[in-house]
Scaffold this motif. Sequence first.
Motif, PDB file in Angstrom:
ATOM      1  N   LEU A 234      39.410  49.795  47.802  1.00  0.00           N
ATOM      2  CA  LEU A 234      38.139  49.490  47.142  1.00  0.00           C
ATOM      3  C   LEU A 234      38.296  48.333  46.160  1.00  0.00           C
ATOM      4  O   LEU A 234      37.393  47.495  46.031  1.00  0.00           O
ATOM      5  N   GLU A 235      39.427  48.272  45.456  1.00  0.00           N
ATOM      6  CA  GLU A 235      39.654  47.184  44.497  1.00  0.00           C
ATOM      7  C   GLU A 235      39.583  45.821  45.182  1.00  0.00           C
ATOM      8  O   GLU A 235      38.977  44.881  44.654  1.00  0.00           O
ATOM      9  N   ASN A 236      40.186  45.710  46.358  1.00  0.00           N
ATOM     10  CA  ASN A 236      40.184  44.441  47.095  1.00  0.00           C
ATOM     11  C   ASN A 236      38.803  44.116  47.648  1.00  0.00           C
ATOM     12  O   ASN A 236      38.338  42.983  47.575  1.00  0.00           O
ATOM     13  N   GLY A 237      38.162  45.138  48.236  1.00  0.00           N
ATOM     14  CA  GLY A 237      36.850  44.920  48.838  1.00  0.00           C
ATOM     15  C   GLY A 237      35.797  44.538  47.817  1.00  0.00           C
ATOM     16  O   GLY A 237      34.990  43.624  48.039  1.00  0.00           O
ATOM     17  N   LEU A 238      35.791  45.230  46.669  1.00  0.00           N
ATOM     18  CA  LEU A 238      34.809  44.904  45.626  1.00  0.00           C
ATOM     19  C   LEU A 238      35.084  43.530  45.023  1.00  0.00           C
ATOM     20  O   LEU A 238      34.147  42.808  44.665  1.00  0.00           O
ATOM     21  N   ALA A 239      36.348  43.142  44.913  1.00  0.00           N
ATOM     22  CA  ALA A 239      36.677  41.804  44.408  1.00  0.00           C
ATOM     23  C   ALA A 239      36.106  40.734  45.338  1.00  0.00           C
ATOM     24  O   ALA A 239      35.554  39.722  44.876  1.00  0.00           O
ATOM     25  N   SER A 240      36.205  40.962  46.648  1.00  0.00           N
ATOM     26  CA  SER A 240      35.645  40.013  47.618  1.00  0.00           C
ATOM     27  C   SER A 240      34.125  39.963  47.518  1.00  0.00           C
ATOM     28  O   SER A 240      33.514  38.883  47.571  1.00  0.00           O
ATOM     29  N   PHE A 241      33.512  41.140  47.366  1.00  0.00           N
ATOM     30  CA  PHE A 241      32.060  41.181  47.219  1.00  0.00           C
ATOM     31  C   PHE A 241      31.618  40.427  45.973  1.00  0.00           C
ATOM     32  O   PHE A 241      30.681  39.614  46.025  1.00  0.00           O
ATOM     33  N   VAL A 242      32.274  40.692  44.844  1.00  0.00           N
ATOM     34  CA  VAL A 242      31.880  40.066  43.578  1.00  0.00           C
ATOM     35  C   VAL A 242      32.046  38.548  43.642  1.00  0.00           C
ATOM     36  O   VAL A 242      31.204  37.793  43.131  1.00  0.00           O
ATOM     37  N   SER A 243      33.104  38.083  44.301  1.00  0.00           N
ATOM     38  CA  SER A 243      33.308  36.648  44.467  1.00  0.00           C
ATOM     39  C   SER A 243      32.139  36.023  45.213  1.00  0.00           C
ATOM     40  O   SER A 243      31.607  34.979  44.823  1.00  0.00           O
ATOM     41  N   TRP A 244      31.738  36.660  46.325  1.00  0.00           N
ATOM     42  CA  TRP A 244      30.577  36.173  47.070  1.00  0.00           C
ATOM     43  C   TRP A 244      29.310  36.280  46.228  1.00  0.00           C
ATOM     44  O   TRP A 244      28.509  35.341  46.175  1.00  0.00           O
ATOM     45  N   PHE A 245      29.112  37.408  45.582  1.00  0.00           N
ATOM     46  CA  PHE A 245      27.901  37.695  44.799  1.00  0.00           C
ATOM     47  C   PHE A 245      27.675  36.626  43.729  1.00  0.00           C
ATOM     48  O   PHE A 245      26.571  36.083  43.577  1.00  0.00           O
ATOM     49  N   LYS A 246      28.722  36.299  42.991  1.00  0.00           N
ATOM     50  CA  LYS A 246      28.606  35.305  41.905  1.00  0.00           C
ATOM     51  C   LYS A 246      28.308  33.922  42.479  1.00  0.00           C
ATOM     52  O   LYS A 246      27.533  33.146  41.899  1.00  0.00           O
ATOM     53  N   SER A 247      28.901  33.610  43.626  1.00  0.00           N
ATOM     54  CA  SER A 247      28.653  32.324  44.258  1.00  0.00           C
ATOM     55  C   SER A 247      27.228  32.238  44.798  1.00  0.00           C
ATOM     56  O   SER A 247      26.525  31.253  44.581  1.00  0.00           O
ATOM     57  N   TYR A 248      26.789  33.291  45.494  1.00  0.00           N
ATOM     58  CA  TYR A 248      25.459  33.305  46.111  1.00  0.00           C
ATOM     59  C   TYR A 248      24.350  33.189  45.078  1.00  0.00           C
ATOM     60  O   TYR A 248      23.369  32.465  45.268  1.00  0.00           O
ATOM     61  N   TYR A 249      24.485  33.924  43.983  1.00  0.00           N
ATOM     62  CA  TYR A 249      23.463  33.908  42.935  1.00  0.00           C
ATOM     63  C   TYR A 249      23.762  32.898  41.827  1.00  0.00           C
ATOM     64  O   TYR A 249      23.075  32.863  40.811  1.00  0.00           O
ATOM     65  N   GLN A 250      24.809  32.070  42.049  1.00  0.00           N
ATOM     66  CA  GLN A 250      25.170  30.992  41.127  1.00  0.00           C
ATOM     67  C   GLN A 250      25.322  31.508  39.692  1.00  0.00           C
ATOM     68  O   GLN A 250      24.744  30.970  38.749  1.00  0.00           O
ATOM     69  N   LEU A 251      26.125  32.561  39.554  1.00  0.00           N
ATOM     70  CA  LEU A 251      26.339  33.180  38.248  1.00  0.00           C
ATOM     71  C   LEU A 251      27.598  32.606  37.588  1.00  0.00           C
ATOM     72  O   LEU A 251      28.568  32.321  38.283  1.00  0.00           O
TER      73      LEU A 251
END
Length: 334
Positions: A317-334
């Motif tokens: 879960l630590e790896n998967g959520l890190a990948s999600f958060v990386s995409w999430f911040k990029s997609y929403y330009q955070l």
Amino acid sequence: MRTNLVPLDTKKTYLVTGAAGFIGFHLTQRLLSQGCSVIGFDNLNDYYEVSLKEERLRLLACDNFYFYKADLADKKALDDIFEQHAIDYVINLAAQAGVRYSIDNPYAYLQSNLVGFLNILEACRHHTVKHLVYASSSSVYGLNSKIPYSTTDQVDHPVSLYAATKKSNELMAHAYTHLYQIPSTGLRFFTVYGPYGRPDMAYFSFAKRIMEGKGIKVYNNGDMWRDFTYVDDIIAAIERIIPNPPEPNEAKDRYKIYNIGNNKPVRLSRFVEILETCLGREATKEYLPMQSGDVYQTYADVTDLMKDFDFKPDTPLENGLASFVSWFKSYYQL
């Protein structure tokens, strides 16, 4: 492991319903990367932000991808696609999703998950399809107390209409497999997450609210367990299953159900902690009792998947959520 397993045939044509959806997008992307021809089918409904679905479709656009915007409940639209294309494999990932939404919008589920699935079965019946693979859900286990959940367990106590429609899909597929010799495999997915995910899922909505400085609602005081499964693991499993229809069972039917889960449940409170670490922010939490339609725990027994395909999901879960958060911040330009 089955000794007669074959890889994907890149010369065949694959119909992916729900191609603009979360899992459908990732599967279509994977098939296209292998050089397969893919027909995408999706109604682009507004259950969550349509712009995200359109972005997924933009990323899929290529010469081997043919997209049709239509509804599964529209039998003629679906039949026309089968008439126009020689479809070898059908992967049905289109459905009205969401357990809680089904409580307030029951008719949406009957149209998409039952009428739509019947149209898929009828199309497969009248055209030569090598294998029908379709999404079921861990929600079919409902009030089962025995863990981990096994595909041999009885699943007669759903606690949401969504779960009931998914169980119905399994029964309908069994009938069509028996009557018309359509090889079919149902996949019970367990809490899928990852980049380009569904905004209505807890991990996504929590991330959005935390980054906006808003509080999150944590049900059952954080004492719920989920078998979080990273989307790449889901796709790896589907990729193995598509070209390998079930072998005949005792009734000579080529019908099978698999659990696809991480086989390692995580407590909701722990999940929130990991998400906070990945986001670099602490959440303001409102602790609430269990909601109607929710279950206390999901936990996948993946013995059959391992036995038949020598594969099991294993992304921490630590790896998967890190990948999600990386995409999430990029997609929403955070």
